[in-house]
Design a protein around this motif. Structure first.
Motif, PDB file in Angstrom:
ATOM      1  N   GLY A   5      -4.700 -43.357 -15.778  1.00 64.66           N
ATOM      2  CA  GLY A   5      -3.818 -42.407 -15.488  1.00 64.66           C
ATOM      3  C   GLY A   5      -5.552 -41.518 -14.924  1.00 64.66           C
ATOM      4  N   SER A   6      -6.577 -41.964 -15.133  1.00 64.09           N
ATOM      5  CA  SER A   6      -7.985 -41.747 -14.238  1.00 64.09           C
ATOM      6  C   SER A   6      -8.360 -42.895 -13.227  1.00 64.09           C
ATOM      7  CB  SER A   6      -8.739 -41.186 -15.221  1.00 64.09           C
ATOM      8  OG  SER A   6      -9.907 -40.741 -15.075  1.00 64.09           O
ATOM      9  N   ALA A   7      -8.781 -41.848 -12.257  1.00 62.64           N
ATOM     10  CA  ALA A   7      -9.583 -42.516 -11.144  1.00 62.64           C
ATOM     11  C   ALA A   7     -10.932 -42.410 -11.549  1.00 62.64           C
ATOM     12  CB  ALA A   7      -9.442 -42.031  -9.694  1.00 62.64           C
ATOM     13  N   GLN A   8     -11.618 -41.790 -12.398  1.00 67.66           N
ATOM     14  CA  GLN A   8     -12.826 -42.028 -12.255  1.00 67.66           C
ATOM     15  C   GLN A   8     -13.127 -42.957 -13.619  1.00 67.66           C
ATOM     16  OE1 GLN A   8     -14.881 -40.074 -10.660  1.00 67.66           O
ATOM     17  NE2 GLN A   8     -13.265 -39.129  -9.939  1.00 67.66           N
ATOM     18  N   PRO A   9     -13.940 -43.792 -13.028  1.00 68.74           N
ATOM     19  CA  PRO A   9     -14.667 -44.898 -13.916  1.00 68.74           C
ATOM     20  C   PRO A   9     -15.213 -44.010 -15.835  1.00 68.74           C
ATOM     21  CG  PRO A   9     -16.210 -45.133 -12.336  1.00 68.74           C
ATOM     22  CD  PRO A   9     -15.157 -43.888 -11.703  1.00 68.74           C
ATOM     23  N   VAL A  10     -15.514 -44.915 -16.318  1.00 65.06           N
ATOM     24  CA  VAL A  10     -15.880 -43.753 -17.864  1.00 65.06           C
ATOM     25  C   VAL A  10     -17.189 -45.549 -17.676  1.00 65.06           C
ATOM     26  CG1 VAL A  10     -16.172 -43.740 -20.486  1.00 65.06           C
ATOM     27  CG2 VAL A  10     -14.389 -42.744 -18.306  1.00 65.06           C
ATOM     28  N   ALA A  11     -18.071 -45.103 -18.138  1.00 61.69           N
ATOM     29  CA  ALA A  11     -19.914 -46.029 -18.190  1.00 61.69           C
ATOM     30  C   ALA A  11     -19.272 -46.762 -19.521  1.00 61.69           C
ATOM     31  CB  ALA A  11     -20.581 -45.219 -18.822  1.00 61.69           C
ATOM     32  N   ALA A  12     -19.313 -47.596 -20.138  1.00 64.16           N
ATOM     33  CA  ALA A  12     -19.471 -48.304 -21.368  1.00 64.16           C
ATOM     34  C   ALA A  12     -20.737 -48.606 -21.755  1.00 64.16           C
ATOM     35  CB  ALA A  12     -18.790 -49.669 -21.168  1.00 64.16           C
ATOM     36  N   PRO A  13     -20.479 -48.718 -23.264  1.00 69.33           N
ATOM     37  CA  PRO A  13     -22.197 -48.343 -23.493  1.00 69.33           C
ATOM     38  C   PRO A  13     -22.506 -49.808 -23.922  1.00 69.33           C
ATOM     39  CG  PRO A  13     -20.544 -48.153 -25.032  1.00 69.33           C
ATOM     40  CD  PRO A  13     -19.786 -48.082 -23.980  1.00 69.33           C
ATOM     41  N   ALA A  14     -24.402 -49.744 -23.509  1.00 72.73           N
ATOM     42  CA  ALA A  14     -24.776 -51.266 -23.804  1.00 72.73           C
ATOM     43  C   ALA A  14     -24.293 -51.672 -25.333  1.00 72.73           C
ATOM     44  CB  ALA A  14     -25.808 -51.287 -23.333  1.00 72.73           C
ATOM     45  N   PRO A  15     -24.210 -52.886 -25.672  1.00 73.18           N
ATOM     46  CA  PRO A  15     -23.765 -52.940 -26.602  1.00 73.18           C
ATOM     47  C   PRO A  15     -24.906 -53.981 -27.769  1.00 73.18           C
ATOM     48  CG  PRO A  15     -24.202 -55.015 -25.545  1.00 73.18           C
ATOM     49  CD  PRO A  15     -24.432 -54.221 -23.911  1.00 73.18           C
ATOM     50  N   ILE A  16     -24.562 -54.142 -29.479  1.00 78.46           N
ATOM     51  CA  ILE A  16     -25.805 -54.174 -29.237  1.00 78.46           C
ATOM     52  C   ILE A  16     -25.235 -55.751 -29.829  1.00 78.46           C
ATOM     53  CG2 ILE A  16     -26.366 -53.801 -32.515  1.00 78.46           C
ATOM     54  CD1 ILE A  16     -24.561 -50.776 -32.459  1.00 78.46           C
ATOM     55  N   ARG A  17     -26.684 -56.622 -29.874  1.00 73.88           N
ATOM     56  CA  ARG A  17     -26.453 -58.032 -30.262  1.00 73.88           C
ATOM     57  C   ARG A  17     -26.877 -58.006 -31.528  1.00 73.88           C
ATOM     58  NH1 ARG A  17     -30.746 -61.162 -28.583  1.00 73.88           N
ATOM     59  NH2 ARG A  17     -32.102 -59.091 -28.266  1.00 73.88           N
ATOM     60  N   ARG A  18     -26.394 -59.123 -31.196  1.00 74.81           N
ATOM     61  CA  ARG A  18     -26.061 -60.329 -33.060  1.00 74.81           C
ATOM     62  C   ARG A  18     -27.779 -60.538 -32.638  1.00 74.81           C
ATOM     63  NH1 ARG A  18     -21.366 -63.007 -33.798  1.00 74.81           N
ATOM     64  NH2 ARG A  18     -20.454 -60.929 -34.677  1.00 74.81           N
ATOM     65  N   VAL A  19     -28.861 -61.363 -33.131  1.00 74.95           N
ATOM     66  CA  VAL A  19     -29.348 -62.114 -33.440  1.00 74.95           C
ATOM     67  C   VAL A  19     -29.021 -63.693 -34.214  1.00 74.95           C
ATOM     68  CG1 VAL A  19     -31.501 -62.238 -33.776  1.00 74.95           C
ATOM     69  CG2 VAL A  19     -30.992 -60.369 -32.545  1.00 74.95           C
ATOM     70  N   ARG A  20     -28.310 -62.757 -35.522  1.00 75.68           N
ATOM     71  CA  ARG A  20     -28.122 -64.264 -36.364  1.00 75.68           C
ATOM     72  C   ARG A  20     -26.827 -63.684 -37.976  1.00 75.68           C
ATOM     73  NH1 ARG A  20     -30.910 -66.273 -41.891  1.00 75.68           N
ATOM     74  NH2 ARG A  20     -31.955 -64.033 -41.542  1.00 75.68           N
ATOM     75  N   GLU A  21     -26.151 -64.727 -37.586  1.00 79.41           N
ATOM     76  CA  GLU A  21     -25.242 -64.303 -38.816  1.00 79.41           C
ATOM     77  C   GLU A  21     -25.381 -64.123 -39.362  1.00 79.41           C
ATOM     78  OE1 GLU A  21     -20.975 -65.349 -36.633  1.00 79.41           O
ATOM     79  OE2 GLU A  21     -21.601 -66.872 -37.854  1.00 79.41           O
ATOM     80  N   VAL A  22     -25.313 -63.999 -40.364  1.00 84.53           N
ATOM     81  CA  VAL A  22     -25.500 -63.795 -41.583  1.00 84.53           C
ATOM     82  C   VAL A  22     -25.091 -63.657 -43.131  1.00 84.53           C
ATOM     83  CG1 VAL A  22     -27.189 -62.765 -43.792  1.00 84.53           C
ATOM     84  CG2 VAL A  22     -28.254 -62.873 -41.541  1.00 84.53           C
ATOM     85  N   PRO A  23     -23.843 -64.777 -43.141  1.00 86.57           N
ATOM     86  CA  PRO A  23     -23.080 -64.929 -44.778  1.00 86.57           C
ATOM     87  C   PRO A  23     -23.165 -64.410 -45.725  1.00 86.57           C
ATOM     88  CG  PRO A  23     -22.624 -66.762 -43.615  1.00 86.57           C
ATOM     89  CD  PRO A  23     -23.908 -65.605 -43.253  1.00 86.57           C
ATOM     90  N   VAL A  24     -22.657 -63.566 -46.111  1.00 88.10           N
ATOM     91  CA  VAL A  24     -23.118 -62.650 -47.595  1.00 88.10           C
ATOM     92  C   VAL A  24     -22.347 -62.829 -49.116  1.00 88.10           C
ATOM     93  CG1 VAL A  24     -24.909 -61.400 -46.715  1.00 88.10           C
ATOM     94  CG2 VAL A  24     -22.510 -60.360 -47.420  1.00 88.10           C
ATOM     95  N   PHE A  25     -20.394 -63.062 -48.692  1.00 89.76           N
ATOM     96  CA  PHE A  25     -20.243 -63.150 -49.333  1.00 89.76           C
ATOM     97  C   PHE A  25     -18.908 -63.598 -48.836  1.00 89.76           C
ATOM     98  CE2 PHE A  25     -15.951 -61.445 -50.882  1.00 89.76           C
ATOM     99  CZ  PHE A  25     -15.915 -61.810 -52.292  1.00 89.76           C
ATOM    100  N   ARG A  26     -17.637 -64.385 -49.461  1.00 88.89           N
ATOM    101  CA  ARG A  26     -16.620 -65.350 -48.866  1.00 88.89           C
ATOM    102  C   ARG A  26     -15.719 -65.694 -50.195  1.00 88.89           C
ATOM    103  NH1 ARG A  26     -20.813 -69.000 -46.761  1.00 88.89           N
ATOM    104  NH2 ARG A  26     -20.341 -69.525 -44.419  1.00 88.89           N
TER     105      ARG A  26
END
Length: 205
Positions: free
Chosen positions: A8-29
């Motif tokens: 319902g809005s004609a005005q685009p909304v800027a999306a924030p820049a992503p937080i980038r994952r460098v390394r996946e670190v599992p700590v509990f399963r």
């Protein structure tokens, strides 16, 4: 620049820049999922860690609707050390689909039998740590065929508690319902079906 456009809005909304994952670190399963404490880089260039919980199975929450209104269960929630008024919810088992999981959780937690089921959309219960979405369903229930609830061994629940559409705003204002998943499911329900009569009418169309 990535943009998102609101409905319902004609005005685009800027999306924030992503937080980038460098390394996946599992700590509990566990059998329920995996907790990660990933190495990440923020848009500012700062580095750090970010916790996220990845469930092994998809989740579903179901809004039970009957002649008396909406059905809730009072569940004792260990993390908050208190009882919580909520809609039935859980996750799929084995190769079970989410709709089947929703109907099963409804029956197990309330004893109510699903007569019809439809999707309302998805919610993210806590975007700060929970990775998986939760599917929301609304179920018309056959109260006459209800049986005893069959909760899991580690669950502590009461009999279903019914709220009429007229009572519900007061319950919310009084803070009787604080579960975020239940509140979000209610918002989706109210946006599409403001009253139980609207749900029944849509089923006949």
């Amino acid at each position: 620049m990535t943009t998102v456009t609101g409905t319902g809005s004609a005005q685009p909304v800027a999306a924030p820049a992503p937080i980038r994952r460098v390394r996946e670190v599992p700590v509990f399963r566990s059998r329920f999922g995996t907790l990660f404490n990933d190495d990440v880089v923020a848009p500012s260039g700062a580095t750090g860690q970010y916790l996220r919980w990845q469930a092994h199975k998809e989740g579903a929450v179901v809004v039970p609707v009957g002649p008396a209104g909406y059905a809730f269960v009072t569940s004792y929630r260990y993390p908050i050390q208190a009882a919580s008024l909520e809609f039935p919810r859980g996750s799929s088992e084995g190769g079970e689909g989410l709709a089947a999981a929703a109907a099963r959780e409804l029956r197990e937690e309330t004893g109510l039998v699903c007569a019809s089921l439809r999707s309302l959309g998805i919610i993210h219960a806590d975007t700060g740590i929970l990775a998986a979405p939760i599917q929301v369903y609304v179920a018309e229930v056959d109260v006459a065929s209800a049986g005893p609830a069959e909760p899991e061994a580690m669950e502590s629940l009461t009999e279903p508690v019914w709220a009429t559409p007229g009572e519900l705003p007061g319950w919310l204002a009084e803070g009787r319902i604080t579960c975020g998943i239940t509140l979000a499911a209610l918002a989706l329900l109210q946006a599409r079906y403001p009253t139980p009569a609207d749900i029944r009418a849509s089923g006949r169309s």
